[in-house]
Design a protein around this motif. Structure first.
Motif, PDB file in Angstrom:
ATOM      1  N   ALA A   1      20.416  20.688  71.858  1.00  0.00           N
ATOM      2  CA  ALA A   1      21.043  21.078  73.110  1.00  0.00           C
ATOM      3  C   ALA A   1      22.526  20.767  73.095  1.00  0.00           C
ATOM      4  CB  ALA A   1      20.352  20.347  74.257  1.00  0.00           C
ATOM      5  N   SER A   2      23.285  21.606  73.846  1.00  0.00           N
ATOM      6  CA  SER A   2      24.722  21.415  74.008  1.00  0.00           C
ATOM      7  C   SER A   2      25.426  21.216  72.667  1.00  0.00           C
ATOM      8  CB  SER A   2      24.992  20.214  74.925  1.00  0.00           C
ATOM      9  OG  SER A   2      26.365  20.140  75.259  1.00  0.00           O
ATOM     10  N   SER A   3      25.258  22.204  71.802  1.00  0.00           N
ATOM     11  CA  SER A   3      25.825  22.129  70.456  1.00  0.00           C
ATOM     12  C   SER A   3      26.775  23.282  70.206  1.00  0.00           C
ATOM     13  CB  SER A   3      24.718  22.174  69.399  1.00  0.00           C
ATOM     14  OG  SER A   3      23.880  21.047  69.488  1.00  0.00           O
ATOM     15  N   CYS A   4      27.647  23.075  69.248  1.00  0.00           N
ATOM     16  CA  CYS A   4      28.498  24.147  68.749  1.00  0.00           C
ATOM     17  C   CYS A   4      28.028  24.476  67.345  1.00  0.00           C
ATOM     18  CB  CYS A   4      29.968  23.742  68.766  1.00  0.00           C
ATOM     19  SG  CYS A   4      31.075  25.107  69.232  1.00  0.00           S
ATOM     20  N   LEU A   5      27.714  25.746  67.121  1.00  0.00           N
ATOM     21  CA  LEU A   5      27.211  26.231  65.844  1.00  0.00           C
ATOM     22  C   LEU A   5      28.382  26.883  65.132  1.00  0.00           C
ATOM     23  CD1 LEU A   5      24.095  28.057  67.352  1.00  0.00           C
ATOM     24  CD2 LEU A   5      24.403  25.611  66.936  1.00  0.00           C
ATOM     25  N   GLY A   6      28.717  26.380  63.975  1.00  0.00           N
ATOM     26  CA  GLY A   6      29.960  26.878  63.423  1.00  0.00           C
ATOM     27  C   GLY A   6      30.048  26.932  61.924  1.00  0.00           C
ATOM     28  N   TRP A   7      31.264  27.222  61.480  1.00  0.00           N
ATOM     29  CA  TRP A   7      31.564  27.383  60.065  1.00  0.00           C
ATOM     30  C   TRP A   7      32.808  26.590  59.688  1.00  0.00           C
ATOM     31  CZ3 TRP A   7      28.439  30.008  56.732  1.00  0.00           C
ATOM     32  CH2 TRP A   7      27.466  30.842  57.297  1.00  0.00           C
ATOM     33  N   PHE A   8      32.724  25.958  58.526  1.00  0.00           N
ATOM     34  CA  PHE A   8      33.835  25.283  57.895  1.00  0.00           C
ATOM     35  C   PHE A   8      33.987  25.877  56.498  1.00  0.00           C
ATOM     36  CE2 PHE A   8      34.637  21.482  60.588  1.00  0.00           C
ATOM     37  CZ  PHE A   8      33.599  21.631  61.479  1.00  0.00           C
ATOM     38  N   ARG A   9      35.083  25.578  55.866  1.00  0.00           N
ATOM     39  CA  ARG A   9      35.252  25.981  54.480  1.00  0.00           C
ATOM     40  C   ARG A   9      36.073  24.944  53.728  1.00  0.00           C
ATOM     41  NH1 ARG A   9      39.553  31.093  54.703  1.00  0.00           N
ATOM     42  NH2 ARG A   9      41.421  29.835  55.122  1.00  0.00           N
ATOM     43  N   GLN A  10      35.889  24.936  52.417  1.00  0.00           N
ATOM     44  CA  GLN A  10      36.669  24.057  51.553  1.00  0.00           C
ATOM     45  C   GLN A  10      37.060  24.825  50.312  1.00  0.00           C
ATOM     46  OE1 GLN A  10      34.891  20.252  50.616  1.00  0.00           O
ATOM     47  NE2 GLN A  10      36.873  19.395  50.061  1.00  0.00           N
ATOM     48  N   GLY A  11      38.356  25.085  50.208  1.00  0.00           N
ATOM     49  CA  GLY A  11      38.871  25.790  49.047  1.00  0.00           C
ATOM     50  C   GLY A  11      39.160  24.842  47.904  1.00  0.00           C
ATOM     51  N   PRO A  12      39.412  25.383  46.704  1.00  0.00           N
ATOM     52  CA  PRO A  12      39.695  24.554  45.527  1.00  0.00           C
ATOM     53  C   PRO A  12      40.881  23.636  45.772  1.00  0.00           C
ATOM     54  CG  PRO A  12      39.401  26.861  44.917  1.00  0.00           C
ATOM     55  CD  PRO A  12      39.459  26.820  46.408  1.00  0.00           C
ATOM     56  N   GLY A  13      40.672  22.350  45.627  1.00  0.00           N
ATOM     57  CA  GLY A  13      41.753  21.388  45.795  1.00  0.00           C
ATOM     58  C   GLY A  13      42.212  21.196  47.220  1.00  0.00           C
ATOM     59  N   LYS A  14      41.445  21.710  48.162  1.00  0.00           N
ATOM     60  CA  LYS A  14      41.842  21.601  49.573  1.00  0.00           C
ATOM     61  C   LYS A  14      40.839  20.767  50.364  1.00  0.00           C
ATOM     62  CE  LYS A  14      44.006  26.187  49.597  1.00  0.00           C
ATOM     63  NZ  LYS A  14      44.032  27.515  50.262  1.00  0.00           N
ATOM     64  N   GLU A  15      41.264  20.323  51.521  1.00  0.00           N
ATOM     65  CA  GLU A  15      40.359  19.621  52.413  1.00  0.00           C
ATOM     66  C   GLU A  15      39.498  20.629  53.172  1.00  0.00           C
ATOM     67  OE1 GLU A  15      43.131  15.675  53.365  1.00  0.00           O
ATOM     68  OE2 GLU A  15      42.512  17.021  54.976  1.00  0.00           O
ATOM     69  N   ARG A  16      38.350  20.146  53.606  1.00  0.00           N
ATOM     70  CA  ARG A  16      37.487  20.986  54.425  1.00  0.00           C
ATOM     71  C   ARG A  16      38.186  21.293  55.743  1.00  0.00           C
ATOM     72  NH1 ARG A  16      31.351  19.172  55.098  1.00  0.00           N
ATOM     73  NH2 ARG A  16      31.525  19.455  52.849  1.00  0.00           N
ATOM     74  N   GLU A  17      38.082  22.545  56.187  1.00  0.00           N
ATOM     75  CA  GLU A  17      38.719  22.933  57.445  1.00  0.00           C
ATOM     76  C   GLU A  17      37.755  23.725  58.312  1.00  0.00           C
ATOM     77  OE1 GLU A  17      42.041  25.564  56.881  1.00  0.00           O
ATOM     78  OE2 GLU A  17      41.054  26.700  55.293  1.00  0.00           O
ATOM     79  N   GLY A  18      37.877  23.524  59.599  1.00  0.00           N
ATOM     80  CA  GLY A  18      37.038  24.251  60.538  1.00  0.00           C
ATOM     81  C   GLY A  18      37.545  25.661  60.735  1.00  0.00           C
ATOM     82  N   ILE A  19      36.619  26.600  60.883  1.00  0.00           N
ATOM     83  CA  ILE A  19      36.970  28.004  61.095  1.00  0.00           C
ATOM     84  C   ILE A  19      36.697  28.389  62.538  1.00  0.00           C
ATOM     85  CG2 ILE A  19      36.484  30.381  60.442  1.00  0.00           C
ATOM     86  CD1 ILE A  19      35.525  29.259  57.717  1.00  0.00           C
TER      87      ILE A  19
END
Length: 129
Positions: A32-50
């Protein structure tokens, strides 16, 4: 809770891909009361929220740099959340993860951040000619 991401692969610059995340919730468990989402992590990069989408009212949240080319949606009947990606460029090459987190902690602006409780295994997107 199990998240199964799919739809990654090779895309040409300027092309499109659609990622999908199947969400399985054990009987008696609630997200309940959640956000369903996507992140990504490119080569040599930090994970980032989309982007993420509220499971309460379908309100969507994006990182500023992701707005426009990326569109998040969900299908309640199939218990999936999707990410439509357009006009891809090589900088979009990354492992893309779906995630479920606390809707109350969502902060959307230059970046998208929220407390994630569950991660999917990731799907690789490669943008190359």
């Amino acid at each position: 809770v199990q998240l199964q991401a799919s739809g990654g692969g090779l895309a040409q610059p300027g092309g499109s891909l659609r990622l999908s995340c199947a969400i399985s919730v054990a009987s008696g468990f609630s997200v309940a009361s959640s956000c369903l989402g996507w992140f990504r992590q490119g080569p040599g990069k930090e994970r980032e929220g989309i982007a993420c989408i509220s499971n309460v009212d379908d309100e969507t949240y994006y990182a500023d740099s992701m707005r426009g080319r990326f569109t998040i949606s969900r299908d309640n009947t199939k218990n999936t959340v999707s990410l439509q990606m357009m006009n891809l460029n090589p900088e979009d090459t990354a492992v893309y993860y779906c995630a479920i987190g606390d809707l109350q902690t969502v902060e959307a602006g230059p970046t998208l951040e929220y407390d994630v409780a569950f991660w999917g295994q990731g799907t690789l997107v490669t943008v190359s000619s």
